[in-house]
Design an enzyme around this catalytic site. Structure first.
Site, short mmCIF file in Angstrom:
data_model
loop_
_atom_site.label_atom_id
_atom_site.label_comp_id
_atom_site.label_asym_id
_atom_site.label_seq_id
_atom_site.Cartn_x
_atom_site.Cartn_y
_atom_site.Cartn_z
N TYR A 54 -1.67 -1.15 10.81
CA TYR A 54 -1.95 -1.64 9.45
C TYR A 54 -0.82 -1.27 8.50
CZ TYR A 54 -3.66 -1.30 4.70
OH TYR A 54 -3.74 -1.39 3.33
N LYS A 57 2.04 -3.73 6.55
CA LYS A 57 2.35 -3.77 5.11
C LYS A 57 3.86 -3.62 4.91
CE LYS A 57 -1.63 -4.41 3.13
NZ LYS A 57 -1.89 -5.72 2.53
N SER A 96 0.83 -1.20 0.00
CA SER A 96 0.00 0.00 0.00
C SER A 96 0.86 1.25 0.00
CB SER A 96 -0.85 -0.02 1.28
OG SER A 96 -1.44 1.24 1.48
N1 UFG Z 1 -12.50 11.02 3.56
C1 UFG Z 1 -13.51 11.88 3.95
N2 UFG Z 1 -14.66 11.34 4.45
C2 UFG Z 1 -14.85 10.00 4.60
C3 UFG Z 1 -13.80 9.12 4.19
C4 UFG Z 1 -12.65 9.67 3.68
O1 UFG Z 1 -13.38 13.11 3.82
O2 UFG Z 1 -15.91 9.57 5.09
C5 UFG Z 1 -11.28 11.59 2.95
C6 UFG Z 1 -10.00 11.27 3.74
O3 UFG Z 1 -9.78 12.21 4.74
C7 UFG Z 1 -8.96 11.29 2.61
C8 UFG Z 1 -9.73 10.78 1.39
O4 UFG Z 1 -11.11 11.00 1.70
O5 UFG Z 1 -8.55 12.61 2.35
C9 UFG Z 1 -9.52 9.31 1.12
O6 UFG Z 1 -9.80 8.56 2.29
P1 UFG Z 1 -9.95 6.97 2.28
O7 UFG Z 1 -10.30 6.55 3.66
O8 UFG Z 1 -10.87 6.55 1.20
O9 UFG Z 1 -8.51 6.47 1.87
P2 UFG Z 1 -7.10 6.72 2.56
O10 UFG Z 1 -6.28 7.52 1.60
O11 UFG Z 1 -7.22 7.24 3.93
O12 UFG Z 1 -6.55 5.23 2.71
C10 UFG Z 1 -6.66 4.32 1.68
C11 UFG Z 1 -6.80 2.91 2.23
C12 UFG Z 1 -5.53 2.49 2.91
C13 UFG Z 1 -4.36 2.73 2.04
C14 UFG Z 1 -4.31 4.13 1.52
C15 UFG Z 1 -3.20 4.30 0.54
O13 UFG Z 1 -7.87 2.83 3.15
O14 UFG Z 1 -5.61 1.13 3.19
O15 UFG Z 1 -5.54 4.42 0.87
O16 UFG Z 1 -3.28 5.48 -0.13
F1 UFG Z 1 -3.23 2.48 2.73
#
Ligand code: UFG
Length: 337
Positions: free
Chosen positions: A150, A154, A124
């Protein structure tokens, strides 16, 4: 090739299974169904016209894994199985380390005993932590100040793969660092089906669109990004699945590491707007405080995968939004209709 696909019933696994079969490979799905559904495998079989064999197994149970795989014939492993909820990993660190590390260790040992050399590992972009530059190439430091068990699991798995290859030079391994997978198969038959309240942006948005949740919480608008919301590199899950097949087909002795991303950064509000356009549904949202552990920007430089794997993303964020909506609107309760 005959591919053992661990986590093959999950979101990324089910799409990878389908693309592997389309490219003429045989797939054996291995899954413990702790966060996935047998219905997904049934639908892979339905879409591909191929009866996909399933092994139900918790890979972190080494003896059970040895017994279950003793009679199974395969040439390669794509290892996607694992626990993946960032927040949950902070609450249950030992469980995350045990499950995510023990399963990789058991698999590598079984492969060595059997002389099976081809291994693709699902890592990841989280291993890059808070990046010191973007877009992020594979030379960017990894495993520094990671925000969750997590993420550490990885990174530790990557080290385990490197260590195994040093001791066993015949091992042919590829580490794939995923950015943010979104979208679904255009048929609407398979897609992302999170249990409980979705952690990730796209499934939360699709659940708002289908009326299951009232509004999206946008986690922070004070980041140093064009509109203040977090920027990510969203990649259509079928592009990601194709990346696995490209990696497998070019695998060679050693360990190679590739970013799988589009190279394009999109903010939370960009995704909301793209989804509204693609679906015709309004997505009400409220700006909330930033989520602990989130970084401002994660954006891939996918140049290495483009050049060496002859792979690139071909599907846009708009297509991913359309496909996510098609899946969610056809399956408002996911696989548990
Ligand atoms: N976000 C919101 N509201 C939500 C969910 C997410 O505003 O309800 C925002 C987060 O703050 C972030 C973006 O949307 O800015 C993406 O969030 P995600 O939770 O969809 O994804 P992340 O980038 O946090 O994490 C994901 C996976 C991880 C991985 C990572 C690698 O969940 O397992 O991408 O980039 F490691």
């Amino acid at each position: 090739m005959r591919v053992l696909l661990t986590g093959g019933a999950g979101y990324i696994g089910s799409h990878t299974a389908l693309v592997l079969i389309e490219r003429g490979h045989e797939v054996i799905v291995l899954d413990d169904f702790s966060n996935s559904s047998r219905e997904a495998v049934r639908r892979i079989s339905e879409l591909s016209g191929v009866d996909v064999p399933v092994i139900e197994l918790d890979l972190s149970d080494r003896e059970a894994a040895q017994r279950a795989l003793a009679e199974v014939d395969f040439d390669a492993v794509i290892h996607l199985a694992g626990l993946k909820a960032v927040g949950e990993s902070v609450e249950q660190p030992t469980r995350y380390y045990r499950v995510n590390l023990d399963s990789t260790i058991a698999l590598l040992d079984i492969m060595r005993e059997r002389g099976i050399t081809k291994f693709v590992f699902s890592s990841s972009a989280t291993v890059y932590g808070d990046p010191i530059y973007v877009p992020i190439d594979e030379a960017h430091p990894a495993g520094v100040d990671l925000a969750s068990p997590y993420g550490w699991s990885k990174f530790m798995n990557e080290r385990i793969v490197h260590g195994a290859q040093t001791a066993w030079p015949e091992l042919e391994a590829v580490v794939l660092r995923y950015f943010n997978p979104v979208g679904a198969h255009p048929s609407g038959r398979i897609g992302e089906d999170p249990s409980g309240i979705p952690n990730n942006l796209m499934p939360f948005i699709t659940q708002v669109a289908v009326g299951k949740r009232e509004r999206l919480s946008v986690f922070g608008d004070g980041y140093n990004t064009p509109d203040g919301t977090g920027v990510r590199d969203y990649i259509h899950v079928l592009d990601l699945a194709e990346g696995h097949v490209a990696a497998l087909e070019r695998i060679a002795p050693g360990v190679e590491t590739y970013n799988l991303g589009s190279g394009i950064g999109s903010s939370v509000l960009d995704v909301v707007r793209a989804f509204e356009q693609a679906s015709g549904q309004a997505i009400p949202y409220a700006v909330m405080p930033a989520r602990a552990g989130d970084v401002a920007v994660l954006q891939a430089d996918p140049g290495r995968a483009n050049a060496e794997l002859d792979w690139r993303t071909t599907r846009s964020l708009e297509e991913a939004c359309r496909d996510s909506w098609n899946w969610q609107s056809q399956n408002p309760a996911g696989y548990h209709a």
